[in-house]
Design a protein around this motif. Structure first.
Motif, short mmCIF file in Angstrom:
data_model
loop_
_atom_site.label_atom_id
_atom_site.label_comp_id
_atom_site.label_asym_id
_atom_site.label_seq_id
_atom_site.Cartn_x
_atom_site.Cartn_y
_atom_site.Cartn_z
N THR A 1 -14.54 5.48 -0.48
CA THR A 1 -15.02 4.40 -1.34
C THR A 1 -14.01 4.08 -2.44
O THR A 1 -13.75 2.91 -2.74
N LEU A 2 -13.44 5.12 -3.04
CA LEU A 2 -12.38 4.92 -4.03
C LEU A 2 -11.23 4.12 -3.42
O LEU A 2 -10.73 3.15 -4.03
N ASP A 3 -10.82 4.52 -2.24
CA ASP A 3 -9.68 3.88 -1.60
C ASP A 3 -9.99 2.42 -1.25
O ASP A 3 -9.17 1.53 -1.48
N ASP A 4 -11.17 2.19 -0.69
CA ASP A 4 -11.55 0.82 -0.33
C ASP A 4 -11.56 -0.09 -1.54
O ASP A 4 -11.10 -1.25 -1.47
N GLU A 5 -12.10 0.41 -2.65
CA GLU A 5 -12.18 -0.42 -3.85
C GLU A 5 -10.79 -0.67 -4.44
O GLU A 5 -10.49 -1.78 -4.89
N LEU A 6 -9.93 0.34 -4.44
CA LEU A 6 -8.58 0.16 -4.95
C LEU A 6 -7.81 -0.85 -4.10
O LEU A 6 -7.04 -1.66 -4.64
N ARG A 7 -8.05 -0.86 -2.80
CA ARG A 7 -7.40 -1.84 -1.92
C ARG A 7 -7.85 -3.25 -2.25
O ARG A 7 -7.06 -4.20 -2.17
N LYS A 8 -9.11 -3.40 -2.64
CA LYS A 8 -9.60 -4.72 -3.04
C LYS A 8 -8.97 -5.18 -4.36
O LYS A 8 -8.73 -6.37 -4.56
N LEU A 9 -8.70 -4.22 -5.23
CA LEU A 9 -8.19 -4.55 -6.56
C LEU A 9 -6.68 -4.75 -6.58
O LEU A 9 -6.16 -5.43 -7.47
N ASN A 10 -5.96 -4.17 -5.62
CA ASN A 10 -4.50 -4.23 -5.64
C ASN A 10 -3.98 -4.56 -4.24
O ASN A 10 -3.98 -3.71 -3.34
N VAL A 11 -3.55 -5.80 -4.06
CA VAL A 11 -3.16 -6.28 -2.73
C VAL A 11 -1.92 -5.54 -2.22
O VAL A 11 -1.76 -5.33 -1.01
N TYR A 12 -1.04 -5.10 -3.13
CA TYR A 12 0.18 -4.40 -2.70
C TYR A 12 -0.18 -3.02 -2.14
O TYR A 12 0.39 -2.57 -1.14
N TYR A 13 -1.13 -2.35 -2.79
CA TYR A 13 -1.60 -1.07 -2.27
C TYR A 13 -2.25 -1.27 -0.90
O TYR A 13 -2.02 -0.50 0.04
N ASP A 14 -3.04 -2.32 -0.79
CA ASP A 14 -3.69 -2.63 0.49
C ASP A 14 -2.66 -2.85 1.59
O ASP A 14 -2.81 -2.36 2.72
N ASP A 15 -1.59 -3.58 1.27
CA ASP A 15 -0.55 -3.84 2.27
C ASP A 15 0.11 -2.53 2.73
O ASP A 15 0.43 -2.38 3.93
N LEU A 16 0.30 -1.60 1.82
CA LEU A 16 0.94 -0.32 2.16
C LEU A 16 0.04 0.52 3.06
O LEU A 16 0.53 1.22 3.96
N ILE A 17 -1.26 0.46 2.82
CA ILE A 17 -2.20 1.18 3.69
C ILE A 17 -2.24 0.51 5.06
O ILE A 17 -2.16 1.18 6.11
N THR A 18 -2.37 -0.82 5.06
CA THR A 18 -2.43 -1.57 6.32
C THR A 18 -1.18 -1.37 7.15
O THR A 18 -1.24 -1.25 8.39
N GLY A 19 -0.02 -1.29 6.48
CA GLY A 19 1.24 -1.15 7.20
C GLY A 19 1.60 0.29 7.53
O GLY A 19 2.72 0.56 7.98
N ASN A 20 0.66 1.23 7.31
CA ASN A 20 0.89 2.64 7.61
C ASN A 20 2.10 3.22 6.88
O ASN A 20 2.78 4.12 7.40
N ILE A 21 2.36 2.69 5.68
CA ILE A 21 3.39 3.27 4.83
C ILE A 21 2.77 4.37 3.98
O ILE A 21 3.38 5.41 3.72
N LEU A 22 1.51 4.13 3.56
CA LEU A 22 0.72 5.14 2.87
C LEU A 22 -0.52 5.44 3.69
O LEU A 22 -1.03 4.57 4.41
N ARG A 23 -1.03 6.64 3.57
CA ARG A 23 -2.35 6.96 4.10
C ARG A 23 -3.36 6.76 2.98
O ARG A 23 -2.99 6.56 1.81
N THR A 24 -4.63 6.79 3.31
CA THR A 24 -5.65 6.64 2.27
C THR A 24 -5.56 7.80 1.28
O THR A 24 -5.07 8.88 1.59
N LEU A 25 -6.03 7.54 0.08
CA LEU A 25 -5.89 8.51 -1.01
C LEU A 25 -6.62 9.82 -0.71
O LEU A 25 -7.56 9.87 0.09
N ILE A 26 -6.20 10.86 -1.39
CA ILE A 26 -6.82 12.19 -1.28
C ILE A 26 -7.36 12.58 -2.65
O ILE A 26 -6.67 12.45 -3.67
N VAL A 27 -8.60 13.03 -2.69
CA VAL A 27 -9.21 13.53 -3.91
C VAL A 27 -9.10 15.05 -3.93
O VAL A 27 -9.55 15.73 -2.98
N THR A 28 -8.49 15.60 -4.95
CA THR A 28 -8.38 17.05 -5.12
C THR A 28 -9.33 17.48 -6.24
O THR A 28 -9.07 17.20 -7.42
#
Length: 501
Positions: A430-457
């Motif tokens: 849910t954190l990751d989905d919302e951040l993708r909505k708020l930041n298009v550049y982050y969304d592009d990096l996830i979509t392009g498999n440059i980043l994986r979805t965030l990890i909560v520690t």
């Protein structure tokens, strides 16, 4: 009705009329401040070096006074610190507010006799604005607590020097000192945990009605009250009705603070900085903080995307747009000129001009060009907590993981939970989905498999307290940055305090 609350109402009405007068003429108010500042500083060393006698317009000013951070202004400040008068402002400062910067070491921010009203009348007016709007003044007749740094001051060239919150203790009006907590002796204790225990001792049987401090340290105080009594704060302080805070976004802490209190109380957000009191919440029903355009600060605004350009745009109050992020620049009667305080703000209203603080210009994550800012991670966390109401957090920080042991790079969210979500993986998604909505550049990096979805520690309880204690920065106005573009903080927190499954 006590004498304080009786007299507060007419004074509050007067302040409200004065505030309305200048807030309805924002450009004229700022122009008046601009002319005053240039005229008063014309014969200072800085004014002579920058041709203040030839400055007649804001355009002249921009040509002759460059943007500066503390390091760029340091040569002038060093002259003031060594006792030279008439350098940045007439005479010598009344105080130095001592702060610690990440790159500048200890910083000495001048507070002059002329700038004192900006700091301390503004704090008073924030409370009186609340009184005028709500009619609630009864809290002034009870105990008032200010969780702050030590009021003990040292001297630099005969100028009293200390933390802003400690200096503030010396400026509390005499009519409030009788019900101010904690005592001067307790406030002087440097060890925060010892100090907190003494504050609990002094306030436990007092009629506390207003509590002021940054949210994480107020939470520590509330937790100590509960541990000592086994009761909610509302049952210990039944007349507690107003919480005043500043320094950090309240939203990530709201649910846990109100849970500890046991009821909702009114809150007043303020935006004080060592460099000046910038804004305060003037309404319980309207979002944003009223920008103080008539208290000795001439504001400039630099679009965030241009901040690091060679010649960034510099805008005055009449040129800003709603919903756009700006780096905040101040010029004031403490002698700060073209000075970047490091914060970013966004306007949510022009009638009057109200802002929200969106982050720090140097606190962002852009390891891959995503430029995620503080406002975005805080909004994502707020959204996730609403979707998982059983979850509660104490504190969190975010950093990039560029070289993970396995898998793609990602953002790591290090979170100290007061209560874990029932489904941690869904919470992270849910954190990751919302951040993708708020930041298009982050969304592009996830979509392009440059980043994986965030990890909560998840972190152990008291992780942030122990981390700050290890730095010698526990308490006062110190706080962990919400975002880092490196792993200096994340590696320590994750290495020492991660919850091991």
């Amino acid at each position: 009705m006590g004498i304080r609350s009786f007299f507060a109402r007419p004074i509050a009405a007067y302040i409200a009329r004065q505030t309305k007068k200048w807030s309805l003429a924002p450009v004229a108010s700022q122009q008046k401040v601009f002319r005053y500042l240039i005229g008063e500083a014309r014969h200072t060393a800085f004014g002579r070096d920058h041709g203040f006698d030839t400055i007649h317009t804001y355009e002249d000013f921009k040509k002759q006074v460059p943007l500066r951070d503390y390091e760029a202004l340091r040569p002038y400040i060093e002259r003031v610190v060594h006792g030279e008068p008439d350098v940045l402002w007439k005479g010598k400062p009344a105080y130095f507010a001592k702060t610690s910067g990440t790159t500048s070491g200890i910083k000495y921010i001048p507070i002059t006799k002329a700038s004192l009203p900006n700091h301390f009348n503004s704090a008073r007016n924030a409370v009186l604005s609340y009184v005028h709007e709500t009619g609630n003044a009864s809290f002034l007749d009870g105990g008032l607590i200010f969780l702050s740094g030590s009021p003990e001051l040292e001297e630099k060239a005969g100028i009293k020097t200390g933390r802003l919150s400690g200096i503030s203790n010396h400026q509390v009006p005499a009519y409030l000192r009788g019900n101010q907590k904690p005592s001067y002796e307790t406030n002087c204790i440097e060890d925060w945990e010892e100090k907190l225990d003494k504050i609990v001792d002094e306030t436990l049987r007092a009629d506390m009605r207003l509590i002021s401090g940054i949210p994480p340290w107020a939470q520590m105080y509330f937790d100590r009250i509960q541990a000592r009594t086994g009761k909610k704060v509302k049952d210990v302080f039944p007349n507690f009705s107003v919480f005043v805070y500043g320094g950090v976004n309240f939203e990530p802490y709201r649910a846990k603070l109100f849970e500890a209190i046991g009821k909702r109380v009114d809150s007043i957000e303020t935006y004080p900085a060592s460099e000046g009191f910038i804004a305060y919440q003037d309404s319980q029903t309207t979002p944003g903080l009223l920008l103080l355009l008539d208290t000795g600060i001439f504001f400039e605004f630099v679009p965030v995307e241009e901040y690091f350009a060679e010649k960034p745009a510099r805008l005055s109050i009449g040129e800003v747009e709603l919903g756009k992020n700006y780096a905040l620049i101040i010029n004031n009667n403490a002698g700060l000129w073209g000075y970047s305080i490091g914060d970013t703000v966004k306007f949510v209203s022009k009638d009057p001009y109200r802002i929200v603080v969106t982050g720090r210009i140097k606190h962002f994550i852009s390891a891959f060009g995503e430029h995620v800012i503080g406002e975005e991670v805080e909004r994502a966390m707020k959204y996730a907590l609403e979707k998982f109401p059983e979850a509660a957090i104490v504190e969190f920080t975010v950093a990039p993981q560029v070289t993970p042991a396995t898998g793609l790079p990602h953002h790591e969210w290090l979170v100290e939970f007061a209560q874990l979500p029932h489904d941690p993986e869904a919470f992270a998604q849910t954190l990751d989905d919302e951040l993708r909505k708020l930041n298009v550049y982050y969304d592009d990096l996830i979509t392009g498999n440059i980043l994986r979805t965030l990890i909560v520690t998840p972190l152990q309880r008291s992780a942030f307290i122990e981390y700050m204690k290890s730095l010698g920065k526990l308490g006062g106005q110190n706080k962990v940055p919400r975002l880092s573009n490196d792993r200096a903080i994340a590696d320590v927190l994750g290495g020492k305090f991660a919850v091991r499954s």
